[in-house]
Design an enzyme around this catalytic site. Structure first.
Site, short mmCIF file in Angstrom:
data_model
loop_
_atom_site.label_atom_id
_atom_site.label_comp_id
_atom_site.label_asym_id
_atom_site.label_seq_id
_atom_site.Cartn_x
_atom_site.Cartn_y
_atom_site.Cartn_z
N LYS A 70 2.30 2.26 -5.06
CA LYS A 70 3.04 1.79 -6.26
C LYS A 70 2.25 2.02 -7.53
O LYS A 70 2.82 2.26 -8.58
CB LYS A 70 3.34 0.29 -6.14
CG LYS A 70 4.26 -0.07 -5.01
CD LYS A 70 4.47 -1.57 -4.92
CE LYS A 70 3.25 -2.33 -4.45
NZ LYS A 70 2.83 -2.08 -3.08
N ASP A 129 0.81 -1.23 0.00
CA ASP A 129 0.00 0.00 0.00
C ASP A 129 0.84 1.27 0.00
O ASP A 129 0.42 2.30 0.53
CB ASP A 129 -0.97 0.04 1.22
CG ASP A 129 -1.81 -1.21 1.32
OD1 ASP A 129 -2.26 -1.68 0.27
OD2 ASP A 129 -1.99 -1.70 2.44
N GLY A 131 -4.19 -4.21 -4.41
CA GLY A 131 -5.17 -3.26 -4.90
C GLY A 131 -4.44 -1.98 -5.17
O GLY A 131 -3.70 -1.50 -4.31
N HIS A 132 -4.54 -1.45 -6.38
CA HIS A 132 -3.89 -0.15 -6.60
C HIS A 132 -4.88 0.85 -7.14
O HIS A 132 -5.77 0.52 -7.90
CB HIS A 132 -2.63 -0.25 -7.46
CG HIS A 132 -2.67 -1.28 -8.53
ND1 HIS A 132 -2.17 -2.55 -8.34
CD2 HIS A 132 -3.13 -1.23 -9.78
CE1 HIS A 132 -2.35 -3.23 -9.44
NE2 HIS A 132 -2.93 -2.46 -10.33
N GLN A 186 2.27 -5.81 -3.05
CA GLN A 186 2.64 -5.86 -1.62
C GLN A 186 3.99 -5.17 -1.38
O GLN A 186 4.33 -4.26 -2.12
CB GLN A 186 2.65 -7.31 -1.10
CG GLN A 186 1.27 -7.97 -1.03
CD GLN A 186 0.86 -8.66 -2.31
OE1 GLN A 186 1.65 -9.33 -2.95
NE2 GLN A 186 -0.38 -8.51 -2.71
P1 IMP Z 1 -2.75 -12.70 1.73
O1 IMP Z 1 -1.77 -12.11 0.78
O2 IMP Z 1 -4.19 -12.42 1.35
O3 IMP Z 1 -2.51 -14.15 2.02
O4 IMP Z 1 -2.54 -11.94 3.14
C1 IMP Z 1 -1.35 -12.10 3.90
C2 IMP Z 1 -0.94 -10.79 4.54
O5 IMP Z 1 -0.52 -9.88 3.52
C3 IMP Z 1 -2.05 -10.07 5.30
O6 IMP Z 1 -1.47 -9.37 6.40
C4 IMP Z 1 -2.58 -9.06 4.30
O7 IMP Z 1 -3.20 -7.97 4.92
C5 IMP Z 1 -1.27 -8.67 3.61
N1 IMP Z 1 -1.48 -8.18 2.24
C6 IMP Z 1 -1.73 -8.89 1.13
N2 IMP Z 1 -1.83 -8.09 0.06
C7 IMP Z 1 -1.62 -6.85 0.49
C8 IMP Z 1 -1.55 -5.57 -0.17
O8 IMP Z 1 -1.70 -5.44 -1.38
N3 IMP Z 1 -1.30 -4.51 0.63
C9 IMP Z 1 -1.08 -4.63 1.97
N4 IMP Z 1 -1.13 -5.79 2.61
C10 IMP Z 1 -1.40 -6.90 1.89
#
Ligand code: IMP
Length: 437
Positions: free
Chosen positions: A16, A13, A40-41, A223
């Site tokens: 990017k 977040d 999500g962007h 991420q």
């Molecule tokens: P997952 O990727 O859905 O398995 O989530 C694993 C961890 O990564 C959790 O803490 C999510 O909140 C975090 N996470 C996954 N994608 C994002 C992102 O795009 N931005 C911020 N945190 C993320």
């Protein structure tokens, strides 16, 4: 050449999407290489705000080559919905290609993600529940279903049947869920295959062709480094490698194809989901930054946790990625704070001091930030378009970051709109800046 990687240098977040969208103007192709629709962007164009989860950020440029590389896990329904909504808004999506080797998120992955989190109770990771982890787990277990499988019903049926078998036990509470019906699933994924067929391609070859033709290729990470499955705050991480090295694996190129690595970093820190966050501001100040910075997740709408900028973690991210440039976003959010704190080291239990990111989880879980206090600024900086327009205190803050990390600040975000961006003198030296817009 050149290949340019853009990665998140914190917990995701970082903004990017906006940086990639800006650089994409000068690039010929934008390639995603890991993650899925957990990302999500947000991109702001004029008065319109676009939110994407799977398609690369360059999609708003007509016909721009946008590639979903083999390292991405794809929920085909999400991809089709994004394409349909883009086309309905008049966006030309003909440049979008998805690798035949991407693994598919299946209905049982969503159920497993949900069930896994529920089972963990208070220990849960706080995943986005989009099925990302279970999909990567099946990939490693050699039980994954790939994009190319949707184009051959016989193979698809066999593979889904084999993958489904071990899930039945784990998903006993969902035994009667219609989402687990083999025949319905095959039919559904064959239909997705037909819908996506024009987009399915040998994407590594497309990237090689672009690089060999001397075109600028952007590799867009999702991420951030601190959520890296190997190097992040395990187990509170995502299930892929959001660092620059993974661009090679997830797009099918070699390390020598990468020429520049941009790390995107907010002027403060945020994190969603559970896990250690040494600079967390669990107080009114954090609430204020959340309000001003609109810190709510693009994918899940969850309120993000807020903290001061953490230079211990940023130095670590910089080394892991071998960053060559920093893009600092949302500097405007800090306007109006009398003092700004920056974490330069951690204090652990027994007053132990850590200048480096501690490798041991127990140390990290107890670590708190030690801060240097810098002067804030009161001016609204949303109209600044050059470094020299910024108040001296803001410039000092940026210089402090660059000096501590040893990486130049190339770009500064001073608001959500495209034009609310400053290219610094160091930014003008970068390869991507020198590529013709
Ligand atoms: P997952 O990727 O859905 O398995 O989530 C694993 C961890 O990564 C959790 O803490 C999510 O909140 C975090 N996470 C996954 N994608 C994002 C992102 O795009 N931005 C911020 N945190 C993320």
């Amino acid at each position: 050449m050149p290949g340019i990687v853009i990665v998140g240098a914190q917990w995701g977040d970082e903004g990017k999407g906006k940086i990639t969208d800006l650089l994409a103007e000068r690039a010929d192709a934008v390639v995603r290489f890991q993650g899925g629709n957990n990302a999500g962007h947000t991109i702001v164009r004029g008065t319109r705000e676009w939110k994407f989860h799977l398609v690369p950020s360059g999609i708003l440029y007509p016909g721009k080559r946008c590639i979903i590389g083999n390292g991405v896990v794809v929920d085909p329904k999400v991809l089709i919905d994004e394409l349909v909504s883009l086309r309905a808004s008049g966006v030309d999506t003909s440049g979008l290609k998805v690798s035949a080797n991407c693994h598919l998120i299946m209905p049982y992955h969503l159920l497993l993600d949900h069930a896994g989190e529920t089972r963990l109770g208070t220990l849960q990771i706080g995943t986005t529940r989009r099925g990302i982890g279970p999909c990567y787990a099946d990939k490693a277990a050699r039980l994954g279903i790939r994009v190319q499988d949707m184009l051959d019903e016989k193979i698809l049926r066999k593979k889904i049947a084999a993958a489904l078998e071990p899930k039945r036990l784990a998903l006993r509470p969902y035994a009667r869920d219609p989402a687990l019906d083999l025949h319905a699933m095959v039919e559904q994924y064959v239909t997705y295959g037909h819908q996506l067929e024009p987009q399915i391609a040998d994407c590594a070859r497309l990237v090689w062709d672009a690089l060999e033709a001397d075109r600028v290729v952007l590799f867009e990470g999702a991420q951030g480094a601190m959520l890296d499955i190997d190097h992040g705050t395990y187990p509170f991480v995502t299930s892929s490698n959001p660092i620059a090295g993974a661009a090679c694996v997830g797009a099918g190129v070699g390390p020598r194809d990468i020429d520049e690595i941009w790390g995107v970093c907010k002027a403060y820190a945020t994190r969603v989901g559970a896990g250690p966050f040494p600079t967390e501001l669990d107080d009114e100040l954090g609430e204020e930054i959340r309000r001003v910075g609109h810190e709510y997740g693009t994918t899940t709408g969850r309120a993000r946790r807020i903290g001061w900028l953490d230079l211990v973690a940023l130095r670590y991210a910089s080394r892991l990625n071998t960053l060559s440039a920093l893009a600092i976003t949302k500097l405007d959010v800090l306007s109006g704070f009398e003092r700004i704190l920056v974490c330069t080291r951690y204090r652990g239990e027994d007053e132990a001091i850590f200048d480096h990111f501690p490798y041991h989880q127990s140390v990290l879980h107890h670590a708190v930030g030690e801060y240097v206090e810098l002067e804030g600024w009161s001016e609204d900086i949303g109209e600044c378009r050059a470094e020299s327009d910024l108040p001296q205190a803001a410039r000092d803050y940026l210089a402090f970051i660059a000096d501590s990390i040893g990486v130049p600040v190339a770009m500064i975000g001073v608001g959500p709109a495209r034009e609310q961006t400053i290219w610094t003198a160091a930014g003008a030296e970068t390869l991507v800046a020198q590529a013709a817009a």
